[in-house]
Design a protein around this motif. Structure first.
Motif, PDB file in Angstrom:
ATOM      1  N   LEU A   1     -48.595 124.914 -72.458  1.00 46.92           N
ATOM      2  CA  LEU A   1     -48.241 123.505 -72.283  1.00 46.92           C
ATOM      3  C   LEU A   1     -49.439 122.698 -71.796  1.00 46.92           C
ATOM      4  N   THR A   2     -50.128 123.242 -70.811  1.00 44.33           N
ATOM      5  CA  THR A   2     -51.263 122.549 -70.210  1.00 44.33           C
ATOM      6  C   THR A   2     -52.387 122.353 -71.219  1.00 44.33           C
ATOM      7  N   LEU A   3     -52.623 123.347 -72.049  1.00 44.95           N
ATOM      8  CA  LEU A   3     -53.680 123.253 -73.058  1.00 44.95           C
ATOM      9  C   LEU A   3     -53.298 122.339 -74.219  1.00 44.95           C
ATOM     10  N   ALA A   4     -52.079 122.465 -74.711  1.00 46.05           N
ATOM     11  CA  ALA A   4     -51.688 121.790 -75.957  1.00 46.05           C
ATOM     12  C   ALA A   4     -51.334 120.318 -75.789  1.00 46.05           C
ATOM     13  N   THR A   5     -50.643 119.984 -74.721  1.00 44.81           N
ATOM     14  CA  THR A   5     -50.088 118.638 -74.586  1.00 44.81           C
ATOM     15  C   THR A   5     -51.122 117.522 -74.716  1.00 44.81           C
ATOM     16  N   PRO A   6     -52.294 117.606 -74.067  1.00 45.78           N
ATOM     17  CA  PRO A   6     -53.245 116.501 -74.218  1.00 45.78           C
ATOM     18  C   PRO A   6     -53.763 116.334 -75.651  1.00 45.78           C
ATOM     19  N   HIS A   7     -53.725 117.393 -76.433  1.00 47.14           N
ATOM     20  CA  HIS A   7     -54.289 117.353 -77.783  1.00 47.14           C
ATOM     21  C   HIS A   7     -53.282 116.988 -78.864  1.00 47.14           C
ATOM     22  N   ILE A   8     -52.049 117.476 -78.727  1.00 47.12           N
ATOM     23  CA  ILE A   8     -51.074 117.229 -79.793  1.00 47.12           C
ATOM     24  C   ILE A   8     -49.911 116.356 -79.339  1.00 47.12           C
ATOM     25  N   GLY A   9     -49.869 115.992 -78.074  1.00 45.81           N
ATOM     26  CA  GLY A   9     -48.822 115.116 -77.550  1.00 45.81           C
ATOM     27  C   GLY A   9     -47.600 115.888 -77.083  1.00 45.81           C
ATOM     28  N   ILE A  10     -46.805 115.193 -76.272  1.00 41.92           N
ATOM     29  CA  ILE A  10     -45.624 115.827 -75.683  1.00 41.92           C
ATOM     30  C   ILE A  10     -44.576 116.133 -76.752  1.00 41.92           C
TER      31      ILE A  10
END
Length: 164
Positions: free
Chosen positions: A103-112
Motif C-alpha cells: 500500500l505504501t509503495l503503490a498508492t503514491p504512484h497509481i492512486g488510492i
C-alpha cells in the motif's frame, strides 16, 4: 492440503453465522473497507516522508499499542497459547506487513482508487478459490456462475479505473 488436525482446528474456529448477525456485520465490514482506503491515503505520503518500512512499522506500532491496551482492559483470554497453534495459522503475521508495505509503495504512484480495486480483485479472486476448495478449514462453497460473474465485474472495474 487439509489434514484431520487442520479440520479439527477449523471446526472450532469457524462459527455458524446467524442471519441477524450477518446483517449487522456487513455494514461494519464495509466501514472497515472504507478505513483501508483512508489508511492507503495516509500511508502513501507517510512512506514518502519517512520511508516505506518506517511508515509500515509506525502503523503496526500504533495498532499494536492499541491492541495491547484493549487486551489489558478485556481481562483474561480463553483459548490455547500461541505455541499450541498450528504454525500455518500465524501466516497472517507475515501477510499483514507485506500488504501495508505494498500500500505504501503503490498508492503514491497509481492512486488510492487503483490500489484499492487492485487489492479487491486479488482478495476476491483468492477468496473464491479458498471458498471453492475449502482451504484453511473453511466451509466449501463451489464456484458458480454468479461468483465467476462477480469476479469478472471486479476485474472489469480494475480495467476501467486503470484507463480512466
Amino acid at each position: 492440503m487439509q489434514s484431520s488436525s487442520l479440520d479439527s482446528v477449523a471446526a472450532v474456529a469457524t462459527p455458524t453465522a446467524r442471519p441477524g448477525l450477518r446483517l449487522l456485520l456487513l455494514p461494519l465490514v464495509i466501514l472497515a473497507g472504507m478505513g483501508l482506503s483512508v489508511e492507503a491515503g495516509l500511508l502513501g505520503p507517510l512512506g514518502i516522508q519517512v520511508g516505506h518500512l518506517w511508515a509500515t512499522l509506525s502503523i503496526f506500532g500504533v495498532g499494536s499499542a492499541i491492541l495491547f491496551f484493549l487486551l489489558l482492559l478485556s481481562g483474561p483470554q480463553q483459548g490455547p497459547a500461541l505455541s499450541q497453534l498450528p504454525r500455518w495459522q500465524l501466516i497472517g503475521g507475515f501477510l499483514g506487513p507485506v500488504y501495508v508495505v505494498v500500500l505504501t509503495l503503490a498508492t503514491p504512484h497509481i492512486g488510492i482508487a487503483m490500489t484499492m480495486i487492485a487489492i479487491l480483485s486479488g482478495q476476491v479472486g483468492k477468496s473464491v478459490l479458498i471458498d471453492h476448495f475449502g482451504w484453511f478449514g473453511t466451509t466449501r462453497k463451489k464456484v458458480n456462475a454468479e461468483r465467476w460473474l462477480a469476479l469478472l465485474l471486479i476485474v472489469a472495474a480494475l480495467v476501467l479505473i486503470a484507463r480512466g
